[in-house]
Enzyme design. Structure first.
Site, mmCIF file in Angstrom:
data_model
loop_
_atom_site.group_PDB
_atom_site.id
_atom_site.type_symbol
_atom_site.label_atom_id
_atom_site.label_comp_id
_atom_site.label_asym_id
_atom_site.label_seq_id
_atom_site.Cartn_x
_atom_site.Cartn_y
_atom_site.Cartn_z
ATOM 1 N N LYS A 124 0.833 -1.205 0.000
ATOM 2 C CA LYS A 124 0.000 0.000 0.000
ATOM 3 C C LYS A 124 0.867 1.254 0.000
ATOM 4 O O LYS A 124 0.390 2.346 -0.201
ATOM 5 C CB LYS A 124 -0.978 -0.015 1.167
ATOM 6 N N ARG A 125 2.159 1.065 0.215
ATOM 7 C CA ARG A 125 3.082 2.205 0.184
ATOM 8 C C ARG A 125 3.850 2.262 -1.143
ATOM 9 O O ARG A 125 4.873 2.929 -1.245
ATOM 10 C CB ARG A 125 4.070 2.129 1.348
#
Ligand code: GLU
Length: 510
Positions: free
Chosen positions: A270-271
């Site tokens: 998600k990063r």
């Protein structure tokens, strides 16, 4: 099974913003449900109160709405025949306890009183003995404090004294567990690899493993679609259905492939730093203070986002890439979902948006562009805005780029591309600009074709190759060396504005 109504659920835990992998799970479930005239349910799996995040549920609901894949039953969507759809509320119905009791009564589950210190000590012991997967199972449970090792009396005493306990699944030793996955085919696992999962926690809350099974049974779910990370727990689930005597109620399973990083190395995080969002909408994580930008706020169209997601792991078996939601519903099948991971492609993601942008009418685009113009303090004629959209859309991926790529339509340039000027500005070319401005003044109609003809005739008259002054002419009008079709731009700006800009350029460029 064959006669079951098709009912699929999306069952996220409200532990944070719903990332795009979660949306894909919802999408595939939605597509299959709609294709078979079935139901699509939203169930909120909030049994783990320690991981509950405020706002996550609302975020999930808003995301599904934005994507246009709305459940017809469940939290936020009018509930339905199986309300409530939040597990924390369903606990009050006593259903989880009831099923756990059934497993206890049939001898397939047991009480375990071990403290966290005892569990830690067990793990250390097993690790020291080089056990590959140190877990609470058919072997290790024999050395622990549970209703299989303690006498009935001891168990009663502990219970009467209010000692905290959990209920665990009693997994047999060395048994083959077989189950079918619609995407992966037959999966065979030896029970030795399966741990005695906790079903009911000491606070009386069910774990995911028990709760989702109870709910899938009670809600008559026909297909359970979820991420590949759940595949290792599927054997325990199969055993639970079997021990409840409800194998006929078990949904068909479909474990979706992982979404991989653009280079194919590992799961997409998600990063991720590719510059493309990982979340459908902006998400702010209060606990960590992290902010994630959304597809919506970046300027993606929901149709493009959905289309791109559908292609992550599924393919239609043809070369068609652009699918409306309705077309996806018609074309979708689990048979065409790949077993192996799907590589996320940031460029392709933008390409999808571009395709949808091009499909929009100039009027639709103008409506999307107008708020941006308003923000910039621009007040322009509606038809002119449409005309600008028509010209700048070819090169853009997002409506927001209309401003960065076409602000000069609304504000005359005051600076001019230095490289082009250095290369092309001289006495002769300046003379040409002056001449062409004069020639334009004499035109009574000012279309792209007429201005182009005048431009060429002027160049010819002066003995200059049109190609030599073309870019310079563009820079005089827009300030920049590249842009949309030149004479289309000239027509849109109009005679007076074009002449004015050419004269300004003549006065400003030294
Ligand atoms: N609550 C689980 C999750 O967050 C659902 C898994 C399932 O669909 O069974 O992914």
């Amino acid at each position: 099974m064959e006669n079951r109504r098709v009912r699929l659920r999306f069952a996220p835990s409200p532990t944070g913003g719903l990332h795009m992998g979660g949306v894909r799970t919802a999408l595939f479930s939605y597509l299959f449900a709609k294709k078979h005239n079935g139901d699509f349910i939203l169930r909120i799996e909030d049994t783990d109160q320690t991981r509950y995040v405020k706002g996550a549920e609302e975020y999930i609901i808003e995301s599904l709405k934005w994507c246009g894949i709305e459940p017809n039953e469940g939290v936020g969507f009018g509930d339905g025949p199986h309300a409530p759809y939040r597990q924390s509320e369903r606990k009050e119905l006593g259903i989880y306890k009831k099923y756990a009791d059934l497993l206890i009564a049939s001898g397939h589950a047991y009480f375990a009183f071990d403290t966290s210190e005892e569990l830690d000590a067990m793990r250390k012991r097993l690790e020291a003995a080089k056990v590959v997967a140190p877990q609470y199972n058919s072997v290790s449970r024999q050395n622990m404090r549970n209703s299989l090792t303690l006498s009935e009396d001891e168990v009663k005493k502990l219970m009467d004294a209010g000692t905290p306990y959990v209920i665990r699944l009693k997994v047999p030793r060395n048994e083959e567990i077989r189950f079918h996955d619609i995407i992966r085919g037959w999966v065979v696992v030896n029970s030795t690899q399966v741990d005695d999962k906790v079903l009911l926690k000491s606070d009386g809350m069910p774990t995911y493993h028990l709760a989702h099974i109870v709910d899938d049974i009670e809600m008559e779910v026909s297909h359970a679609v979820r991420g590949e990370e759940w595949l290792p727990s599927a054997p325990s689930h199969v055993l639970i259905y079997r021990y409840l005597g409800m194998e006929d109620k078990m949904p068909l399973l479909a474990h979706l492939p992982l979404i991989l990083k653009p280079d194919g190395n590992g799961k997409l995080s998600k990063r991720d730093k590719s510059g493309i969002p990982m979340f459908p909408l902006d998400w702010y994580d209060e606990r960590t203070g992290e902010k994630y930008v959304g597809y919506r706020e970046t300027g993606f169209f929901p149709e493009a986002f959905i289309n791109m997601l559908a292609m992550l792991g599924w393919n239609p078996g043809t070369t068609q890439e652009i699918f409306s939601l309705e077309e996806l519903i018609q074309a979708f099948s689990f048979e065409r979902v790949n077993k192996s991971g799907a590589k996320f492609d940031p460029e392709k993601t933008k390409w999808f948006n571009q395709q949808y942008l091009r499909k929009k009418s100039n009027l639709e685009l103008a409506e999307l562009f107008s708020p941006i113009l308003k923000e910039k303090g621009i007040n322009a004629d509606a038809k002119f805005i449409e005309g600008v959209c028509n010209l700048v859309k070819e090169k853009a991926h997002f409506v927001s780029e209309f401003w960065s790529g076409g602000s000069y339509f609304f504000i005359a340039p005051t600076t001019f591309d230095a490289d082009v000027i250095k290369k092309r500005w001289n006495e002769q070319s300046a003379g040409f600009i002056k001449e062409v401005a004069e020639a334009f003044k004499n035109l009574t109609t000012f279309t792209a074709a007429e201005s182009e003809a005048t431009f060429k005739a002027t160049a010819e008259k002066m003995g200059i190759g049109a190609g030599q002054v073309m870019q310079l002419f563009r820079v005089c009008l827009s300030g920049v060396g590249g842009g949309p079709m030149l004479f289309e731009m000239v027509e849109l700006l109009g005679k007076d504005e074009v002449v004015k800009r050419l004269e300004t350029a003549l006065n400003s460029i030294k």
